[in-house]
Enzyme design. Structure first.
Site, PDB file in Angstrom:
ATOM      1  N   PRO A   7       0.831  -1.210   0.000  1.00  0.00           N
ATOM      2  CA  PRO A   7       0.000   0.000   0.000  1.00  0.00           C
ATOM      3  C   PRO A   7       0.864   1.257   0.000  1.00  0.00           C
ATOM      4  O   PRO A   7       1.830   1.342   0.760  1.00  0.00           O
ATOM      5  CB  PRO A   7      -0.777  -0.117   1.318  1.00  0.00           C
ATOM      6  CG  PRO A   7      -0.006  -1.085   2.163  1.00  0.00           C
ATOM      7  CD  PRO A   7       0.675  -2.014   1.224  1.00  0.00           C
TER       8      PRO A   7
ATOM      9  N   CYS B  49       0.103   5.441  -0.037  1.00  0.00           N
ATOM     10  CA  CYS B  49      -0.808   6.593  -0.068  1.00  0.00           C
ATOM     11  C   CYS B  49      -0.474   7.527  -1.222  1.00  0.00           C
ATOM     12  O   CYS B  49       0.700   7.841  -1.439  1.00  0.00           O
ATOM     13  CB  CYS B  49      -0.656   7.412   1.207  1.00  0.00           C
ATOM     14  SG  CYS B  49      -1.484   6.692   2.598  1.00  0.00           S
TER      15      CYS B  49
ATOM     16  N   ALA C 113      -3.497   2.780   2.222  1.00  0.00           N
ATOM     17  CA  ALA C 113      -4.243   2.903   3.474  1.00  0.00           C
ATOM     18  C   ALA C 113      -5.558   3.626   3.184  1.00  0.00           C
ATOM     19  O   ALA C 113      -5.563   4.776   2.761  1.00  0.00           O
ATOM     20  CB  ALA C 113      -3.427   3.682   4.491  1.00  0.00           C
TER      21      ALA C 113
ATOM     22  N   GLN D 165      -5.713  -2.107   1.780  1.00  0.00           N
ATOM     23  CA  GLN D 165      -5.320  -1.953   3.181  1.00  0.00           C
ATOM     24  C   GLN D 165      -6.353  -1.085   3.898  1.00  0.00           C
ATOM     25  O   GLN D 165      -6.533   0.082   3.565  1.00  0.00           O
ATOM     26  CB  GLN D 165      -3.954  -1.279   3.285  1.00  0.00           C
ATOM     27  CG  GLN D 165      -3.443  -1.214   4.723  1.00  0.00           C
ATOM     28  CD  GLN D 165      -2.129  -0.472   4.855  1.00  0.00           C
ATOM     29  OE1 GLN D 165      -1.989   0.647   4.374  1.00  0.00           O
ATOM     30  NE2 GLN D 165      -1.153  -1.086   5.512  1.00  0.00           N
TER      31      GLN D 165
ATOM     32  N   TYR E 157      -0.191   3.988  13.576  1.00  0.00           N
ATOM     33  CA  TYR E 157      -1.612   4.269  13.406  1.00  0.00           C
ATOM     34  C   TYR E 157      -2.398   3.510  14.486  1.00  0.00           C
ATOM     35  O   TYR E 157      -1.819   2.804  15.307  1.00  0.00           O
ATOM     36  CB  TYR E 157      -2.052   3.954  11.968  1.00  0.00           C
ATOM     37  CG  TYR E 157      -1.300   4.829  10.979  1.00  0.00           C
ATOM     38  CD1 TYR E 157      -1.350   6.225  11.093  1.00  0.00           C
ATOM     39  CD2 TYR E 157      -0.506   4.289   9.971  1.00  0.00           C
ATOM     40  CE1 TYR E 157      -0.636   7.047  10.222  1.00  0.00           C
ATOM     41  CE2 TYR E 157       0.214   5.107   9.101  1.00  0.00           C
ATOM     42  CZ  TYR E 157       0.148   6.477   9.233  1.00  0.00           C
ATOM     43  OH  TYR E 157       0.861   7.296   8.392  1.00  0.00           O
TER      44      TYR E 157
ATOM     45  N   ARG F 145      -0.762  -5.959   8.493  1.00  0.00           N
ATOM     46  CA  ARG F 145       0.568  -5.331   8.470  1.00  0.00           C
ATOM     47  C   ARG F 145       0.933  -4.915   9.881  1.00  0.00           C
ATOM     48  O   ARG F 145       0.164  -4.228  10.543  1.00  0.00           O
ATOM     49  CB  ARG F 145       0.614  -4.118   7.528  1.00  0.00           C
ATOM     50  CG  ARG F 145       1.945  -3.376   7.618  1.00  0.00           C
ATOM     51  CD  ARG F 145       2.169  -2.365   6.525  1.00  0.00           C
ATOM     52  NE  ARG F 145       2.850  -2.983   5.395  1.00  0.00           N
ATOM     53  CZ  ARG F 145       3.539  -2.302   4.461  1.00  0.00           C
ATOM     54  NH1 ARG F 145       3.591  -0.994   4.498  1.00  0.00           N
ATOM     55  NH2 ARG F 145       4.141  -2.938   3.470  1.00  0.00           N
TER      56      ARG F 145
ATOM     57  N   GLY G  65       7.966  -1.401  -3.103  1.00  0.00           N
ATOM     58  CA  GLY G  65       7.307  -0.101  -3.009  1.00  0.00           C
ATOM     59  C   GLY G  65       7.923   0.927  -3.938  1.00  0.00           C
ATOM     60  O   GLY G  65       7.567   1.035  -5.112  1.00  0.00           O
ATOM     61  N   ARG G  66       8.897   1.670  -3.411  1.00  0.00           N
ATOM     62  CA  ARG G  66       9.445   2.787  -4.194  1.00  0.00           C
ATOM     63  C   ARG G  66      10.077   2.346  -5.500  1.00  0.00           C
ATOM     64  O   ARG G  66      10.001   3.076  -6.498  1.00  0.00           O
ATOM     65  CB  ARG G  66      10.440   3.573  -3.329  1.00  0.00           C
ATOM     66  CG  ARG G  66       9.732   4.411  -2.262  1.00  0.00           C
ATOM     67  CD  ARG G  66      10.658   4.821  -1.152  1.00  0.00           C
ATOM     68  NE  ARG G  66      11.094   3.684  -0.358  1.00  0.00           N
ATOM     69  CZ  ARG G  66      11.914   3.765   0.686  1.00  0.00           C
ATOM     70  NH1 ARG G  66      12.401   4.935   1.054  1.00  0.00           N
ATOM     71  NH2 ARG G  66      12.244   2.682   1.372  1.00  0.00           N
TER      72      ARG G  66
HETATM   73  C1  LIG Z   1       4.534   7.149  -1.316  1.00  0.00           C
HETATM   74  C2  LIG Z   1       4.440   6.136  -0.213  1.00  0.00           C
HETATM   75  C3  LIG Z   1       3.232   5.937   0.434  1.00  0.00           C
HETATM   76  C4  LIG Z   1       3.104   4.959   1.432  1.00  0.00           C
HETATM   77  N1  LIG Z   1       1.873   4.699   1.988  1.00  0.00           N
HETATM   78  C5  LIG Z   1       1.720   3.622   2.804  1.00  0.00           C
HETATM   79  C6  LIG Z   1       0.421   3.187   3.190  1.00  0.00           C
HETATM   80  O1  LIG Z   1      -0.599   3.692   2.729  1.00  0.00           O
HETATM   81  N2  LIG Z   1       0.337   2.143   4.059  1.00  0.00           N
HETATM   82  C7  LIG Z   1       1.453   1.500   4.524  1.00  0.00           C
HETATM   83  O2  LIG Z   1       1.323   0.563   5.316  1.00  0.00           O
HETATM   84  N3  LIG Z   1       2.683   1.870   4.124  1.00  0.00           N
HETATM   85  C8  LIG Z   1       2.836   2.882   3.262  1.00  0.00           C
HETATM   86  N4  LIG Z   1       4.087   3.187   2.777  1.00  0.00           N
HETATM   87  C9  LIG Z   1       5.218   2.294   3.107  1.00  0.00           C
HETATM   88  C10 LIG Z   1       5.377   1.241   1.990  1.00  0.00           C
HETATM   89  O3  LIG Z   1       4.264   0.378   1.906  1.00  0.00           O
HETATM   90  C11 LIG Z   1       6.646   0.404   2.224  1.00  0.00           C
HETATM   91  O4  LIG Z   1       6.480  -0.328   3.411  1.00  0.00           O
HETATM   92  C12 LIG Z   1       7.902   1.267   2.337  1.00  0.00           C
HETATM   93  O5  LIG Z   1       7.939   2.232   1.305  1.00  0.00           O
HETATM   94  C13 LIG Z   1       9.175   0.433   2.295  1.00  0.00           C
HETATM   95  O6  LIG Z   1       9.240  -0.304   1.083  1.00  0.00           O
HETATM   96  P1  LIG Z   1      10.127   0.199  -0.186  1.00  0.00           P
HETATM   97  O7  LIG Z   1      11.525   0.420   0.321  1.00  0.00           O
HETATM   98  O8  LIG Z   1      10.023  -0.917  -1.175  1.00  0.00           O
HETATM   99  O9  LIG Z   1       9.529   1.486  -0.678  1.00  0.00           O
HETATM  100  C14 LIG Z   1       4.237   4.196   1.813  1.00  0.00           C
HETATM  101  C15 LIG Z   1       5.456   4.438   1.180  1.00  0.00           C
HETATM  102  C16 LIG Z   1       5.570   5.364   0.166  1.00  0.00           C
HETATM  103  C17 LIG Z   1       6.886   5.537  -0.527  1.00  0.00           C
END
Ligand SMILES: Cc1cc2nc3c(=O)[nH]c(=O)nc-3n(C[C@H](O)[C@H](O)[C@H](O)COP(=O)(O)O)c2cc1C
Length: 359
Positions: free
Chosen positions: A26, A28, A62, A104, A186, A234, A326-327
């Protein structure tokens, strides 16, 4: 023919078989600009790209189970028909690309009502700008944010109900996977963590009491969605301080979640206090591996997994059952297809429109 990489072995959770183990976590987007919690064309293009790019499952950001549960006024919500319909359209597209659709469900607790990163302002959004009073286990603010109101027993029951109601809407919208957000400081994590829960009643104190809310939410959601749909939670496996929630405690809580019908744990960490912790490639993978081994439950690993070989190693060596990208997927929504190509694997779900790019 050499066997498919471990990442491309399908995984079955309850009635759903998901085509591979590269999923999108997820993220945002703060892009429900009308502040009505309704997904927009941005969400369709953003989430659709991951489905087209070969992800096994794509988990929608989320999504607030109540208006007060949104992190920012621009977050998605799932408490009314318009929100349900907008998500159903996105799910339909994800399915057309062969991806499983996850969502989520979240309540942001004391970290709700904050400015989106693209809106001028920082910290808590005041009422006159469309913000609201936040709710939490105790009336103790996250540093830099407004003081929340302590939840009453009635308030707690309403939130449990809201999670179940949103889960039912998610099911109607066609989602294959429900994830409950109990991480990142949260609401559900706030109850779990001694850093934010100072209650004297049945929801505070011992681990059993601090875990009560997340367990009741899991139970309510599972009973509402029936037996077919996978339920994920999560967690922030550790607060990265001895005074906070520890990995040992999380393992115990995960055992109880498993008994309540949770199928897979999405393992993140931290964010309930401004504590710095060591970040590097795959920094949360050991947490996913510990929970998988000690609580004997499938896990998803997340956090700086950016390379195909790194991702394959995590799943092949049994540290996690799934990787969440994610990123790196924001940089390249076709990361799963690129990974397949890297290993010389040709999945049967290359979009026909893009075949010529993979010859
Ligand atoms: C733009 C953005 C928005 C995110 N929104 C959420 C979210 O809505 N819910 C959540 O549990 N984690 C959120 N995260 C965390 C990611 O799900 C992930 O756990 C985190 O970025 C680490 O993974 P990565 O290194 O592959 O990006 C967000 C991360 C980013 C970069």
């Amino acid at each position: 023919m050499s066997p498919a990489p471990a990442l491309f072995e399908p995984i079955t959770l309850r009635s759903r078989t998901i085509r591979n183990r590269i999923w999108i976590p997820p993220m945002c987007q703060y892009s429900a600009q009308a502040r009505d919690g309704v997904a927009t064309d941005w969400h369709l293009a953003h989430l659709g790209a991951f489905a087209r790019g070969g992800a096994g499952a794509v988990i929608v950001e989320a999504t607030g189970v109540t208006p007060e549960g949104r992190i920012s006024p621009e977050d998605l919500g799932l408490w009314n028909d318009a929100q349900e319909q907008a998500l159903a359209r996105i799910v339909e597209f994800m399915h057309s690309q062969g991806a499983a659709a996850g969502i989520q469900l979240a309540h942001a607790g004391r970290k709700a009502s904050t400015y989106s990163p693209f809106v001028e302002g920082s910290g808590s959004v005041p009422q006159q700008e469309g913000g609201w009073t936040t709710l939490a286990p105790s009336a103790v603010a996250y540093p830099g944010l407004a003081e929340p109101k302590e939840l009453t027993q009635e308030g707690i029951s309403a939130i449990i109900q809201a999670f179940a109601d949103s889960a039912e809407r998610a099911l109607r919208a066609g989602f294959d996977i429900i994830e409950v957000h109990a991480a990142h400081g949260y609401l559900l994590h706030e109850f779990l963590s001694p850093l934010s829960n100072f209650r004297q009643d049945a929801y505070g104190g011992s681990l059993e009491n601090r875990a009560r809310l997340v367990l009741e939410v899991a139970e309510a959601v599972r009973s509402r969605i029936g037996e077919e749909i996978p339920l994920l939670v999560r967690v922030s496996a550790t607060d990265w301080t001895e005074e906070g929630l520890t990995l040992e405690e999380t393992v115990q809580v995960v055992g109880w979640l498993k008994e309540r019908g949770v199928d897979l744990i999405d393992v993140s960490s931290g964010a309930n206090a401004p504590i710095r912790f060591p970040i590097g490639p795959g920094y949360q993978v050991p947490l996913a591996a510990s929970i998988r081994e000690q609580a004997e439950i499938p896990t998803a690993a997340v956090g700086l997994i950016t390379e195909s070989v790194q991702a394959e190693h995590i799943v092949f060596t049994g540290q996690a059952d799934v990787v969440l990208i994610g990123r790196e997927a924001l940089r390249d929504p076709h990361f799963p297809l690129r990974t397949a190509q890297h290993f010389g694997h040709r999945p049967d779900y290359l979009p026909v429109q893009y075949e010529r790019a993979y010859r």
